[in-house]
Design an enzyme around this catalytic site. Structure first.
Site, PDB file in Angstrom:
ATOM      1  N   ASN A  23       0.874  -1.192   0.000  1.00  0.00           N
ATOM      2  CA  ASN A  23       0.000   0.000   0.000  1.00  0.00           C
ATOM      3  C   ASN A  23       0.900   1.228   0.000  1.00  0.00           C
ATOM      4  O   ASN A  23       2.110   1.116   0.167  1.00  0.00           O
ATOM      5  CB  ASN A  23      -0.955  -0.012   1.211  1.00  0.00           C
ATOM      6  CG  ASN A  23      -0.188   0.010   2.521  1.00  0.00           C
ATOM      7  OD1 ASN A  23       0.524   0.950   2.811  1.00  0.00           O
ATOM      8  ND2 ASN A  23      -0.308  -1.057   3.280  1.00  0.00           N
ATOM      9  N   GLY A  31      -2.049 -10.100   3.602  1.00  0.00           N
ATOM     10  CA  GLY A  31      -1.825 -10.741   2.299  1.00  0.00           C
ATOM     11  C   GLY A  31      -0.358 -10.996   1.995  1.00  0.00           C
ATOM     12  O   GLY A  31       0.432 -11.361   2.867  1.00  0.00           O
ATOM     13  N   VAL A  32      -0.023 -10.764   0.719  1.00  0.00           N
ATOM     14  CA  VAL A  32       1.368 -11.055   0.312  1.00  0.00           C
ATOM     15  C   VAL A  32       2.334 -10.051   0.960  1.00  0.00           C
ATOM     16  O   VAL A  32       3.481 -10.391   1.273  1.00  0.00           O
ATOM     17  CB  VAL A  32       1.480 -11.060  -1.230  1.00  0.00           C
ATOM     18  CG1 VAL A  32       1.302  -9.688  -1.830  1.00  0.00           C
ATOM     19  CG2 VAL A  32       2.784 -11.696  -1.684  1.00  0.00           C
ATOM     20  N   ASP A  33       1.844  -8.837   1.230  1.00  0.00           N
ATOM     21  CA  ASP A  33       2.666  -7.829   1.914  1.00  0.00           C
ATOM     22  C   ASP A  33       3.097  -8.378   3.278  1.00  0.00           C
ATOM     23  O   ASP A  33       4.279  -8.352   3.652  1.00  0.00           O
ATOM     24  CB  ASP A  33       1.813  -6.556   2.079  1.00  0.00           C
ATOM     25  CG  ASP A  33       2.631  -5.317   2.407  1.00  0.00           C
ATOM     26  OD1 ASP A  33       2.015  -4.250   2.577  1.00  0.00           O
ATOM     27  OD2 ASP A  33       3.867  -5.415   2.485  1.00  0.00           O
TER      28      ASP A  33
HETATM   29  N1  APR Z   1       2.539 -15.606  -2.219  1.00  0.00           N
HETATM   30  C1  APR Z   1       1.969 -15.279  -3.412  1.00  0.00           C
HETATM   31  N2  APR Z   1       0.763 -14.673  -3.523  1.00  0.00           N
HETATM   32  C2  APR Z   1       0.112 -14.386  -2.362  1.00  0.00           C
HETATM   33  C3  APR Z   1       0.650 -14.690  -1.084  1.00  0.00           C
HETATM   34  C4  APR Z   1       1.914 -15.331  -1.043  1.00  0.00           C
HETATM   35  N3  APR Z   1       2.504 -15.657   0.123  1.00  0.00           N
HETATM   36  N4  APR Z   1      -0.256 -14.276  -0.124  1.00  0.00           N
HETATM   37  C5  APR Z   1      -1.303 -13.756  -0.800  1.00  0.00           C
HETATM   38  N5  APR Z   1      -1.098 -13.825  -2.130  1.00  0.00           N
HETATM   39  C6  APR Z   1      -1.972 -13.391  -3.228  1.00  0.00           C
HETATM   40  C7  APR Z   1      -3.434 -13.245  -2.898  1.00  0.00           C
HETATM   41  O1  APR Z   1      -4.080 -14.521  -2.931  1.00  0.00           O
HETATM   42  C8  APR Z   1      -3.881 -12.350  -4.050  1.00  0.00           C
HETATM   43  O2  APR Z   1      -4.161 -13.136  -5.205  1.00  0.00           O
HETATM   44  O3  APR Z   1      -1.568 -12.094  -3.614  1.00  0.00           O
HETATM   45  C9  APR Z   1      -2.650 -11.492  -4.328  1.00  0.00           C
HETATM   46  C10 APR Z   1      -2.765 -10.047  -3.867  1.00  0.00           C
HETATM   47  O4  APR Z   1      -3.576  -9.990  -2.696  1.00  0.00           O
HETATM   48  P1  APR Z   1      -3.208  -8.991  -1.471  1.00  0.00           P
HETATM   49  O5  APR Z   1      -1.987  -9.485  -0.805  1.00  0.00           O
HETATM   50  O6  APR Z   1      -4.458  -8.863  -0.661  1.00  0.00           O
HETATM   51  O7  APR Z   1      -2.840  -7.618  -2.176  1.00  0.00           O
HETATM   52  P2  APR Z   1      -3.766  -6.510  -2.866  1.00  0.00           P
HETATM   53  O8  APR Z   1      -5.068  -7.070  -3.312  1.00  0.00           O
HETATM   54  O9  APR Z   1      -2.878  -5.853  -3.870  1.00  0.00           O
HETATM   55  O10 APR Z   1      -4.074  -5.513  -1.665  1.00  0.00           O
HETATM   56  C11 APR Z   1      -3.003  -4.753  -1.168  1.00  0.00           C
HETATM   57  O11 APR Z   1      -3.391  -5.499   1.069  1.00  0.00           O
HETATM   58  O12 APR Z   1      -1.873  -6.570   2.377  1.00  0.00           O
HETATM   59  C12 APR Z   1      -2.418  -5.346   2.096  1.00  0.00           C
HETATM   60  O13 APR Z   1      -0.659  -3.792   2.608  1.00  0.00           O
HETATM   61  C13 APR Z   1      -1.401  -4.378   1.556  1.00  0.00           C
HETATM   62  O14 APR Z   1      -2.912  -2.541   1.772  1.00  0.00           O
HETATM   63  C14 APR Z   1      -2.307  -3.421   0.840  1.00  0.00           C
HETATM   64  C15 APR Z   1      -3.369  -4.336   0.239  1.00  0.00           C
END
Ligand code: APR
Length: 177
Positions: A23, A31-33
């Site tokens: 973000n 999530g992936v973050d």
């Molecule tokens: N490895 C690969 N992909 C992953 C992993 C992982 N370990 N964990 C989650 N994902 C996938 C999710 O299933 C999704 O398909 O990453 C994709 C992106 O999802 P999010 O992580 O929720 O990211 P996004 O939709 O871009 O939202 C970003 O979420 O975590 C917060 O700080 C971040 O505010 C920001 C928002």
């Protein structure tokens, strides 16, 4: 040059750079973050905090990318890219998402990095429809590879069967008939 689809946890990949779906604050999240910060260790957040704010609370505007080290991760670098929040498709979401891929590929080329892995940016919390996002990811990666030599390996990481199928469908549809 290849565009690969790989299903699993992006933090496990030994590539030159993994892209984080961050973000605008770059101060971590879920999530992936969250997974990337957990796997990299606390020094990642410390480096992110040191990145300059371009306006209060914003270190990386949507559609842009910032590079950091990867610390305890197997990858060499982390690119923090901020995807758009899906608001129905009429708010420039497709261009902003495409920019996340294109700016990350440009930065990888500038840093002479040869392999880059992307999560499905914006497809989780940010609500971007999976198939539409997969099409953008494949279109940008394919357009890049038509005109650039590096990065050689572009890996689209699927974290679910649905994501994997969406990427494979997008790749199939992008191949010349
Ligand atoms: N490895 C690969 N992909 C992953 C992993 C992982 N370990 N964990 C989650 N994902 C996938 C999710 O299933 C999704 O398909 O990453 C994709 C992106 O999802 P999010 O992580 O929720 O990211 P996004 O939709 O871009 O939202 C970003 O979420 O975590 C917060 O700080 C971040 O505010 C920001 C928002």
């Amino acid at each position: 040059m290849t565009i690969e689809v790989w299903q699993g946890d992006i933090t496990e990949l030994t590539v030159d750079v993994i892209v984080n779906a961050a973000n605008e604050s770059l101060l971590g999240g879920g999530g992936v973050d969250g997974a990337i910060h957990r796997a990299a260790g606390p020094q990642l957040l410390e480096e992110c905090r040191r990145l300059p704010e371009i306006r209060p609370g914003v270190r990386c505007p949507t559609g842009e990318v910032r590079a950091t080290a990867a610390y305890a991760l197997r990858a060499g670098h982390v690119f923090h890219s901020v995807g758009p929040v899906w608001r129905g498709g009429g708010n420039n979401e497709e261009v902003l998402l495409a920019n996340c891929y294109w700016q990350s590929l440009k930065l990888a080329e500038r840093m002479q990095l040869h392999s880059i892995a992307f999560p499905a940016i914006s497809c989780g919390v940010y609500g971007y429809p999976l198939q539409q996002a997969a099409r953008v990811a494949v279109a940008e990666a394919s357009a890049w590879q038509r005109t650039h030599a590096i990065p050689k390996r572009i890996i689209l990481v699927a974290y679910s069967d649905a994501s994997c199928k969406a990427y494979q469908r997008a790749l199939q549809n992008s191949r010349p008939a």
